[in-house]
Write a protein that holds these residues in place. Structure first.
Motif, PDB file in Angstrom:
ATOM      1  N   ALA A  72       0.847  -1.191   0.000  1.00 19.16           N
ATOM      2  CA  ALA A  72       0.000   0.000   0.000  1.00 19.16           C
ATOM      3  C   ALA A  72       0.885   1.245   0.000  1.00 19.16           C
ATOM      4  O   ALA A  72       1.871   1.316   0.729  1.00 19.16           O
ATOM      5  N   VAL A 333      -2.758   6.791   1.344  1.00 19.84           N
ATOM      6  CA  VAL A 333      -2.811   5.360   1.034  1.00 19.84           C
ATOM      7  C   VAL A 333      -3.806   5.143  -0.104  1.00 19.84           C
ATOM      8  O   VAL A 333      -4.971   5.548   0.001  1.00 19.84           O
ATOM      9  N   VAL A 335      -5.037   1.964  -2.852  1.00 18.50           N
ATOM     10  CA  VAL A 335      -4.936   0.550  -3.223  1.00 18.50           C
ATOM     11  C   VAL A 335      -5.794   0.307  -4.449  1.00 18.50           C
ATOM     12  O   VAL A 335      -6.694   1.088  -4.776  1.00 18.50           O
ATOM     13  N   ASP A 371      -8.340   2.704  -8.806  1.00 15.97           N
ATOM     14  CA  ASP A 371      -7.842   2.738  -7.434  1.00 15.97           C
ATOM     15  C   ASP A 371      -8.830   3.428  -6.510  1.00 15.97           C
ATOM     16  O   ASP A 371      -9.742   4.135  -6.959  1.00 15.97           O
ATOM     17  N   LEU A 378      -5.547   1.001   7.309  1.00 14.14           N
ATOM     18  CA  LEU A 378      -4.390   0.471   6.584  1.00 14.14           C
ATOM     19  C   LEU A 378      -3.331   1.551   6.502  1.00 14.14           C
ATOM     20  O   LEU A 378      -3.633   2.715   6.227  1.00 14.14           O
ATOM     21  N   ALA A 380       0.500   2.933   4.965  1.00 11.33           N
ATOM     22  CA  ALA A 380       1.387   2.818   3.804  1.00 11.33           C
ATOM     23  C   ALA A 380       2.550   1.886   4.147  1.00 11.33           C
ATOM     24  O   ALA A 380       3.105   1.934   5.243  1.00 11.33           O
TER      25      ALA A 380
END
Length: 406
Positions: A72, A333, A335, A371, A378, A380
């Protein structure tokens, strides 16, 4: 007394029966120990397979399931809006072969689709106005040559006092006037479309060719339109004045219609992605013009983008859709959307650890086509599963169901 004796006899008989039974099944009996061991094993198994939010998979199982990983990290989301449009020829690459006088078409050297080079002769016409202009130039040229010769001679004589100064001044005035008329006649021929070399060669041409004028291509490209026929009259008011339209498609324009809500986000110099409707063709174009005005009927603003088209794959008139990027703040972040699964109505990612994966609930934010931003849950640098995460979701829900059943 007899009752006491009978009691002890019964006790002794019972002990004897126990001893006989123990010898039959083996001694010592270990039922309590076995029961304790079984309970310990069951507790360990439950702790290993039913730890909340954890999925155990070996490396072989991960490989067979096709699960891939990624770290991430932060970055910029590729947010955009869509704008409809169509392809049009580049206005800087359109040339028209036209006439400026009343004339008759005597020769057409090019057909539709033919390739032409800049300066190449594509047609010929005959015109009385052209003949008059050429004749005027030739007469002015002869007159000027004579007057310049007389002026040079008078200049020598006036220095030796053979002619008077007044006579010399009149000769100089006449020479200057002849030069002005010659220059005017030459400019008229330039305005009619004759080149410098054609004008210089006029004294060598036969008189019958004076009415003929050759028309040249203003740019290199292909003939996209032919508007006249051989022998047609052109140039008169109400008549066609253009013979050919030449288009160079090495570059092409994208004419977009952008709504008032989105026009504020469009900047000149921004690159947009162009996709042709009904095909899989796509290319990048650069915005070169953003109109400050809205169309009265559609209430949209006009945006022009240009893109290279060396292979002439893109055709004018094609309907396209443009992805116009939007600017925004960077995300900590980001993903891939493929990494997200919804479990019990909550977005979830699978974080890689030493024994397998941890199913971790996250909170999402902005997103684009590929994304999505993670705003909580979460960090990085953590490694997460990206491809085939549905396998992990199925395994997690299976373990959850077994746990609820037990």
């Amino acid at each position: 007394m007899k009752r006491v004796v009978l009691f002890f006899v019964g006790v002794a008989a019972g002990i004897a029966l126990v001893v006989v039974a123990a010898g039959w099944i083996g001694w010592p009996v270990r039922f309590p120990a076995a029961t304790q061991e079984t309970a310990t094993t069951d507790t360990t198994t439950e702790a290993r397979h039913e730890a909340p939010g954890h999925i155990e998979l070996s490396e072989d199982q991960v490989r067979e399931a096709g699960i891939t990983f990624a770290q991430a990290s932060g970055g910029m989301l590729k947010q955009h809006f869509l704008a409809p449009g169509s392809l049009i020829p580049d206005a800087d690459h359109i040339g028209r072969v036209s006439v400026r006088v009343l004339a008759t078409v005597t020769e057409l050297r090019k057909r539709l689709g033919d390739v032409v080079e800049k300066g190449e002769i594509v047609a010929a016409i005959e015109s009385r106005e052209v003949a008059d202009a050429k004749s005027e130039y030739l007469a002015a040229r002869l007159t000027n040559d004579l007057q310049q010769t007389l002026y040079a001679r008078q200049k020598t004589l006036v220095e030796t006092r053979i002619v008077s100064e007044n006579e010399f001044l009149r000769t100089r005035l006449t020479a200057n006037d002849a030069q002005i008329k010659l220059d005017g006649a030459r400019q008229k021929l330039f305005a009619l479309g004759l080149s410098e070399s054609e004008i210089a060669d006029l004294p060598n041409q036969p008189p019958e060719s004076l009415r003929t004028q050759f028309l040249r291509a203003p740019i290199s490209g292909r003939v996209s339109e032919r508007r006249v026929d051989l022998g047609g009259l052109i140039g008169r008011e109400g008549q066609e004045s253009e013979l050919y339209v030449i288009v160079n498609l090495d570059d092409i324009w994208v004419d977009l219609a952008v709504s008032p809500e989105d026009i504020g986000a469009v900047r000149e110099g921004v690159s947009v992605k162009i996709r042709a409707i009904g095909t899989e063709d796509e290319a990048n174009a650069g915005v070169i013009f953003v109109s400050p005005l809205l169309d009265r009927e559609t209430r949209n603003a006009r945006v022009i983008a240009t893109m290279p088209n060396k292979d002439h794959r893109w055709k004018p008139g094609t309907f396209v859709t443009a992805e116009v990027p939007l600017s925004g703040a960077p995300s900590t972040v980001i993903v891939s959307k493929k990494a997200l699964q919804t479990i019990k109505g909550t977005p979830t990612v699978f974080v890689r650890d030493a024994d397998g994966f941890e199913a971790r609930s996250v909170r999402t934010g902005r997103e684009d086509d590929d994304d999505i931003e993670i705003v909580a849950g979460l960090a990085a640098g953590e490694t997460i599963a990206v491809q085939n995460t549905f396998t992990l979701k199925a395994e997690f829900e299976k373990d959850e169901a077994e746990h609820d059943h037990d």
